[in-house]
Design a protein around this motif. Sequence first.
Motif, PDB file in Angstrom:
ATOM      1  N   MET A 564       0.869  -1.024   0.268  1.00 31.16           N
ATOM      2  CA  MET A 564       0.097   0.078  -0.005  1.00 31.16           C
ATOM      3  C   MET A 564       0.922   1.564   0.136  1.00 31.16           C
ATOM      4  O   MET A 564       0.633   2.079  -0.103  1.00 31.16           O
ATOM      5  CB  MET A 564      -1.099  -0.007   0.910  1.00 31.16           C
ATOM      6  N   LEU A 565       2.087   1.357   0.012  1.00 31.16           N
ATOM      7  CA  LEU A 565       3.580   2.665   0.249  1.00 31.16           C
ATOM      8  C   LEU A 565       3.812   2.099  -1.606  1.00 31.16           C
ATOM      9  O   LEU A 565       4.887   3.014  -1.137  1.00 31.16           O
ATOM     10  CB  LEU A 565       4.217   1.856   1.065  1.00 31.16           C
ATOM     11  N   THR A 566       2.563   1.289  -2.141  1.00 30.67           N
ATOM     12  CA  THR A 566       4.026   1.757  -3.841  1.00 30.67           C
ATOM     13  C   THR A 566       2.993   2.769  -4.738  1.00 30.67           C
ATOM     14  O   THR A 566       1.346   2.234  -4.935  1.00 30.67           O
ATOM     15  CB  THR A 566       3.584   0.026  -4.301  1.00 30.67           C
ATOM     16  N   LEU A 567       3.285   3.133  -5.645  1.00 28.63           N
ATOM     17  CA  LEU A 567       2.882   3.512  -6.834  1.00 28.63           C
ATOM     18  C   LEU A 567       3.235   3.030  -7.658  1.00 28.63           C
ATOM     19  O   LEU A 567       4.482   2.413  -8.073  1.00 28.63           O
ATOM     20  CB  LEU A 567       3.613   4.945  -6.686  1.00 28.63           C
ATOM     21  N   VAL A 568       2.411   2.627  -8.762  1.00 32.99           N
ATOM     22  CA  VAL A 568       2.550   1.626  -9.596  1.00 32.99           C
ATOM     23  C   VAL A 568       2.420   2.760 -10.953  1.00 32.99           C
ATOM     24  O   VAL A 568       0.719   3.232 -11.343  1.00 32.99           O
ATOM     25  CB  VAL A 568       1.437   0.590 -10.034  1.00 32.99           C
ATOM     26  N   MET A 569       3.866   2.834 -12.208  1.00 30.44           N
ATOM     27  CA  MET A 569       3.018   3.752 -12.869  1.00 30.44           C
ATOM     28  C   MET A 569       3.678   2.153 -14.305  1.00 30.44           C
ATOM     29  O   MET A 569       4.365   2.716 -14.155  1.00 30.44           O
ATOM     30  CB  MET A 569       4.091   4.249 -12.970  1.00 30.44           C
ATOM     31  N   VAL A 570       2.581   2.728 -15.265  1.00 29.04           N
ATOM     32  CA  VAL A 570       3.035   1.609 -16.930  1.00 29.04           C
ATOM     33  C   VAL A 570       2.800   2.275 -17.753  1.00 29.04           C
ATOM     34  O   VAL A 570       2.280   3.397 -17.755  1.00 29.04           O
ATOM     35  CB  VAL A 570       1.172   1.306 -17.203  1.00 29.04           C
ATOM     36  N   GLY A 571       4.023   2.218 -18.149  1.00 29.35           N
ATOM     37  CA  GLY A 571       4.189   3.028 -19.292  1.00 29.35           C
ATOM     38  C   GLY A 571       3.015   3.211 -20.505  1.00 29.35           C
ATOM     39  O   GLY A 571       2.303   2.360 -21.146  1.00 29.35           O
ATOM     40  N   SER A 572       3.244   3.767 -21.528  1.00 33.94           N
ATOM     41  CA  SER A 572       2.109   3.574 -22.666  1.00 33.94           C
ATOM     42  C   SER A 572       2.766   3.217 -23.901  1.00 33.94           C
ATOM     43  O   SER A 572       4.080   2.313 -23.248  1.00 33.94           O
ATOM     44  CB  SER A 572       2.291   5.196 -23.637  1.00 33.94           C
ATOM     45  N   SER A 573       2.923   2.686 -24.964  1.00 38.54           N
ATOM     46  CA  SER A 573       3.068   1.825 -26.140  1.00 38.54           C
ATOM     47  C   SER A 573       4.504   2.651 -26.782  1.00 38.54           C
ATOM     48  O   SER A 573       4.938   1.790 -27.396  1.00 38.54           O
ATOM     49  CB  SER A 573       2.170   1.793 -27.281  1.00 38.54           C
ATOM     50  N   GLU A 574       4.213   3.970 -26.301  1.00 35.17           N
ATOM     51  CA  GLU A 574       6.061   4.565 -26.422  1.00 35.17           C
ATOM     52  C   GLU A 574       6.409   4.356 -25.419  1.00 35.17           C
ATOM     53  O   GLU A 574       7.869   4.838 -26.253  1.00 35.17           O
ATOM     54  CB  GLU A 574       5.108   5.689 -27.016  1.00 35.17           C
ATOM     55  N   SER A 575       6.796   3.895 -24.448  1.00 34.11           N
ATOM     56  CA  SER A 575       7.171   4.487 -23.367  1.00 34.11           C
ATOM     57  C   SER A 575       8.941   3.361 -23.683  1.00 34.11           C
ATOM     58  O   SER A 575       8.473   2.480 -23.736  1.00 34.11           O
ATOM     59  CB  SER A 575       6.788   4.272 -21.985  1.00 34.11           C
ATOM     60  N   ARG A 576       9.865   3.946 -23.327  1.00 35.72           N
ATOM     61  CA  ARG A 576      11.412   3.218 -23.596  1.00 35.72           C
ATOM     62  C   ARG A 576      11.821   2.940 -22.601  1.00 35.72           C
ATOM     63  O   ARG A 576      12.489   3.790 -21.883  1.00 35.72           O
ATOM     64  CB  ARG A 576      11.935   3.670 -24.422  1.00 35.72           C
ATOM     65  N   LEU A 577      13.157   2.096 -22.488  1.00 33.82           N
ATOM     66  CA  LEU A 577      14.142   1.471 -20.922  1.00 33.82           C
ATOM     67  C   LEU A 577      15.121   2.118 -21.969  1.00 33.82           C
ATOM     68  O   LEU A 577      15.717   1.025 -22.999  1.00 33.82           O
ATOM     69  CB  LEU A 577      14.335   0.390 -21.044  1.00 33.82           C
ATOM     70  N   THR A 578      15.663   2.931 -20.823  1.00 36.71           N
ATOM     71  CA  THR A 578      17.333   3.378 -21.906  1.00 36.71           C
ATOM     72  C   THR A 578      18.538   2.982 -20.609  1.00 36.71           C
ATOM     73  O   THR A 578      17.670   2.898 -19.114  1.00 36.71           O
ATOM     74  CB  THR A 578      17.509   4.425 -22.376  1.00 36.71           C
ATOM     75  N   THR A 579      19.800   3.172 -21.253  1.00 32.98           N
ATOM     76  CA  THR A 579      20.268   2.850 -19.776  1.00 32.98           C
ATOM     77  C   THR A 579      21.312   3.705 -20.036  1.00 32.98           C
ATOM     78  O   THR A 579      21.809   4.608 -21.149  1.00 32.98           O
ATOM     79  CB  THR A 579      21.628   1.260 -20.036  1.00 32.98           C
TER      80      THR A 579
END
Length: 609
Positions: A564-579
Amino acid sequence: MTPPTAIVLLNESGRGTATRLQAAYPEALIHGLSGRTDDADITFTQTAAHLQELFRAGTPIIGICAAAILIRCLAPVLRNKNAEPPVIAIADDGSNIVPLLGGHHGANNLAREIGIKLDAHAAITTASDIHFSIALDAPPADLALANPQHVKEFMARLLSGEKIHIEGAHDWLSASNLPFADDGTLTIEVTSNVGKGSGDRLIYHPKTLALGVGCERDTPPNDLIDLVKKTLSSAGISPLAVGAVCSIDLKSDEAAVHAVAAHFGLSARFFSAAELAKETPRLVTPSDIVFKEVGCYGVSEGASLAAAGPEGKLIIPKEKSQRATCAVAESPTPIDSENTGRRQGKLSVIGIGPGQEPWRTPEASHLIQEATDLVAYGLYLDLLGHSIDGKTRHDFGLGEEEKRVRAALDLAAKGKNVALISSGDIGIYAMATLVFELIDREHNQDWGRLDIQVTPGISALQAAAARAGAPLGHDFCTISLSDLLTPWEVIEKRIKAAAEGDFVISFYNPVSMKRRTQLHAAKKILLEHRPANTPVIIARNLGRETENVSFVSLNDLDPEEIDMLTLVMVGSSESRLTTTNSATKSWVYTPRGYSGKQSGKPIKTGTET
């Protein structure tokens, strides 16, 4: 209101002195230089910039450091000696106390007081303080100097041996070592009347006059101000002698009344109709019409007499303009405006973000400093540390949201300055909406007259986005998965709409001890509309020591691992992961422009703290 005194600590060698000072002045805050001090109420990194910011804000400064440091740091912002706050340098061991600036604005007196508390030497160098134990250009709050431009010449003649003839009296003057004589060549006059000062005549106005005002609803402020100025001028009374501006509490939200008070550098004070009705025998122009309207026989005369006290006398009966009235009463002693009648109640609705000072807005901190009473879930107040010392706490438990808001509104209706506090942004799934809902629903007149201010805080979605990178770079929305107040059917409809619209979605209240199915359902809906490898940000305890931010793919999201102390954020189809190369740190971002569906490259997962 003067900001809390800043005890500026530049090295741990002065810690003992700082601790003793804060014990003597609990409202003071220790400002510590980052990297050189520990456990400060407020931390700063640039000494000169921080000191200059405090000085500009009118904050009294006690620097536990060499006097030269304060002098060099503040020299660029010295402009007007008549408007500078006290600045005092104290040796690391507390042995010597030197008032550097604002000597006649409290620094000399504060230095003497600190000297007594620390059993140390206060190095006072101001000539008038040394010879006569008084600073003629710094009278107490209940006395105003009409001609400060003549003090320098007056003091020069006084130090040359001339004596003073006094007309009138005030305890501040009689308690000094000034050389009074009936045949004095210099004159000090204490009067409420306008007078002409000069290099051999100082005129002081005691704050003995109470100004009562009344007006029609929405009277233009200048109309009431003009009436008051004309009334005082016609009577030959100095505006500096006004110690209180008062009216009936029905006018506590009237802009014109507050404008008049501000014109005199005061806060408007208010009395109930019952309190004003007690003044009926002393009224010169009682009115049956006024009684029918507000429940007392006179507003302006009654308010002025109530403020002047039982020994006060009405010296200017009611004066009228087309839409306003005013009257003046005189008290035999100066009027303490802060303890006369009541203020308009103020309710500050404040979001404090995660709670820590670096992530709290300056406006939020300022409103908390001004407040007399704090209302919140107890944990939120604990997060504020020493910044709430000396204030009245009103702690409530989880689930007592309506009780909290009612308590805050009722306290403010009594004339208090109340801060209703929530973590994050108080306008996002928090208490601000309930404030206005109750006001709208219950039509409580006392609540309707309050001064209400809402100030934002860093929300959970902003904090999560900042820690994760830039996932909110394009359209996004927030959805609460709690069905305590909203039927699940409505929530489900919103999830489907957001999924079809390809919004980045921040899920608040994703689960609870008893509510475990909604996030599973949301995941299923989203997988019907966006790729399985869509990045999901899981953010816990943002901005706190136990903060944890991790990334998973939508397909690998396990709702059973969410609390219950967590926020969950779901990306759109355009969201990307990079490093980036910094410890192979991962980031999530959502491009501003559409660039096609992201590739099927598997998402990397890991924990970022």
